[in-house]
Design a protein around this motif. Structure first.
Motif, short mmCIF file in Angstrom:
data_model
loop_
_atom_site.label_atom_id
_atom_site.label_comp_id
_atom_site.label_asym_id
_atom_site.label_seq_id
_atom_site.Cartn_x
_atom_site.Cartn_y
_atom_site.Cartn_z
N SER A 26 12.51 -7.78 -13.70
CA SER A 26 11.08 -7.88 -13.91
C SER A 26 10.33 -7.35 -12.69
CB SER A 26 10.71 -9.33 -14.22
OG SER A 26 11.21 -10.15 -13.21
N LEU A 27 9.02 -7.36 -12.78
CA LEU A 27 8.19 -6.72 -11.76
C LEU A 27 7.82 -7.67 -10.62
CD1 LEU A 27 5.80 -4.84 -14.17
CD2 LEU A 27 7.74 -3.91 -12.94
N MET A 28 7.94 -7.15 -9.41
CA MET A 28 7.47 -7.84 -8.21
C MET A 28 6.80 -6.82 -7.30
SD MET A 28 10.37 -10.55 -7.17
CE MET A 28 10.77 -11.93 -8.19
N ILE A 29 5.99 -7.32 -6.39
CA ILE A 29 5.26 -6.44 -5.49
C ILE A 29 6.08 -6.27 -4.22
CG2 ILE A 29 3.12 -6.17 -4.18
CD1 ILE A 29 1.85 -8.05 -6.34
N SER A 30 6.39 -5.01 -3.90
CA SER A 30 7.19 -4.74 -2.70
C SER A 30 6.33 -4.42 -1.48
CB SER A 30 8.15 -3.57 -2.94
OG SER A 30 9.14 -3.96 -3.84
N SER A 31 5.26 -3.67 -1.67
CA SER A 31 4.40 -3.34 -0.54
C SER A 31 2.98 -3.06 -1.04
CB SER A 31 4.96 -2.13 0.22
OG SER A 31 4.97 -0.99 -0.60
N TYR A 32 2.08 -2.99 -0.10
CA TYR A 32 0.68 -2.71 -0.42
C TYR A 32 0.13 -1.75 0.61
CZ TYR A 32 -0.20 -6.02 3.32
OH TYR A 32 -0.21 -6.65 4.53
N SER A 33 -0.96 -1.12 0.26
CA SER A 33 -1.65 -0.23 1.20
C SER A 33 -3.13 -0.26 0.88
CB SER A 33 -1.10 1.20 1.08
OG SER A 33 -1.59 1.78 -0.10
N THR A 34 -3.89 0.56 1.57
CA THR A 34 -5.33 0.60 1.32
C THR A 34 -5.66 1.29 0.00
OG1 THR A 34 -5.49 2.62 2.60
CG2 THR A 34 -5.94 0.54 3.76
N GLY A 44 -3.33 1.11 -2.84
CA GLY A 44 -2.67 0.50 -3.98
C GLY A 44 -1.45 -0.32 -3.61
N PHE A 45 -0.53 -0.43 -4.58
CA PHE A 45 0.62 -1.30 -4.46
C PHE A 45 1.88 -0.56 -4.90
CE2 PHE A 45 -3.16 -3.71 -5.28
CZ PHE A 45 -3.10 -4.72 -4.33
N THR A 46 3.01 -0.93 -4.31
CA THR A 46 4.30 -0.41 -4.72
C THR A 46 5.11 -1.57 -5.28
OG1 THR A 46 4.25 1.27 -3.00
CG2 THR A 46 6.38 0.80 -3.99
N ASN A 65 10.44 -1.59 -8.51
CA ASN A 65 11.13 -0.50 -9.20
C ASN A 65 10.75 0.86 -8.63
OD1 ASN A 65 8.55 -0.26 -10.17
ND2 ASN A 65 9.07 -0.65 -12.31
N GLY A 66 9.98 0.88 -7.54
CA GLY A 66 9.64 2.13 -6.87
C GLY A 66 8.34 2.77 -7.34
N ILE A 67 7.72 2.25 -8.36
CA ILE A 67 6.48 2.82 -8.88
C ILE A 67 5.32 2.41 -7.96
CG2 ILE A 67 4.83 2.76 -10.78
CD1 ILE A 67 7.19 2.44 -12.65
N THR A 68 4.49 3.38 -7.61
CA THR A 68 3.31 3.13 -6.80
C THR A 68 2.09 3.20 -7.70
OG1 THR A 68 4.36 4.07 -4.85
CG2 THR A 68 1.97 3.91 -4.82
N LEU A 69 1.25 2.18 -7.62
CA LEU A 69 0.05 2.08 -8.44
C LEU A 69 -1.17 2.20 -7.55
CD1 LEU A 69 1.41 -0.96 -10.35
CD2 LEU A 69 1.15 1.30 -11.31
N VAL A 70 -2.13 2.98 -7.98
CA VAL A 70 -3.34 3.22 -7.20
C VAL A 70 -4.44 2.31 -7.72
CG1 VAL A 70 -5.07 4.93 -6.55
CG2 VAL A 70 -2.67 5.60 -6.75
#
Length: 199
Positions: A59-67, A69-71, A74-79
């Motif tokens: 299932s989905l979890m948040i690995s990192s964040y930036s100014t 969006g979020f990664t 599963n490696g997908i980066t969302l803006v």
């Protein structure tokens, strides 16, 4: 009361007689060590391992964040802002804290079955935003959904932890305005990634 006392005394007497009869006579009255030695209980390579929840789940979890969006794990980066559920992530059409209202929260408020908890991860807020935050919390509680409103840096790990506990949790996350990463990351990448697990 008498029957209870009789049963208790009988149980104690039975326990003592069983224990005495199992002890060898020559050792009676000495201290016994009932711990058996089976050798070492740890048969590993002598190193400690850690299992990252983000890598162990489908299932989905948040690995990192930036100014921007979020990664996810599963490696997908969302803006931009996101609405994340255990198995689904959506773009959340809010600009900042002041754009969050009943209409933008309807996705979380009307879902069935009801959420165990809703987490709102927002960028840093000022004292003047306190009334807005209290209004949001009261609005969500009217729908009988527990809510936690916190900085986005804390909301990501909180979502991951609650999800790992198998709670039906959702989070609305707005990317932070600024990320305090280490100087090497901030210099090398315009992305300025702040890692949730070791910021």
């Amino acid at each position: 009361m008498g029957t209870l006392r009789y049963c208790f005394n009988a149980a104690v007497a039975l326990s003592k007689s069983c224990h005495r009869s199992s002890l060898p006579r020559k050792n009676f009255g000495q201290r016994f060590n009932f711990v058996r030695n089976y050798g070492s209980t740890y048969e590993g390579d002598g190193k400690t391992h850690a299992v990252l929840l983000n890598d162990e789940t489908d299932s989905l979890m948040i690995s990192s964040y930036s100014t921007v969006g979020f990664t996810l794990n599963n490696g997908i980066t969302l803006v931009g802002p996101i609405a994340i559920f255990p198995n689904c992530v959506l773009s959340w059409n809010v600009g900042d804290l002041h754009h969050i209202n009943e209409e933008s929260l309807s996705l979380f408020l009307k879902i069935e079955p009801k959420l165990d908890i809703l987490i709102l991860g927002i960028p840093e807020y000022k004292k003047r935003d306190r009334k807005v935050l209290l209004g949001l919390a009261n609005l969500i509680r009217e729908y009988k959904i527990p809510v936690e409103i916190m900085p986005v840096e804390i909301a990501g790990p909180t979502f991951n932890f609650l999800h790992a506990e198998r709670r039906f949790v959702a989070a609305g996350m707005i990317p932070p305005i600024d990320v305090d990463g280490d100087s090497a990351t901030a210099m090398e990448s315009p992305w300025k990634v702040g890692y949730v697990e070791g910021k």
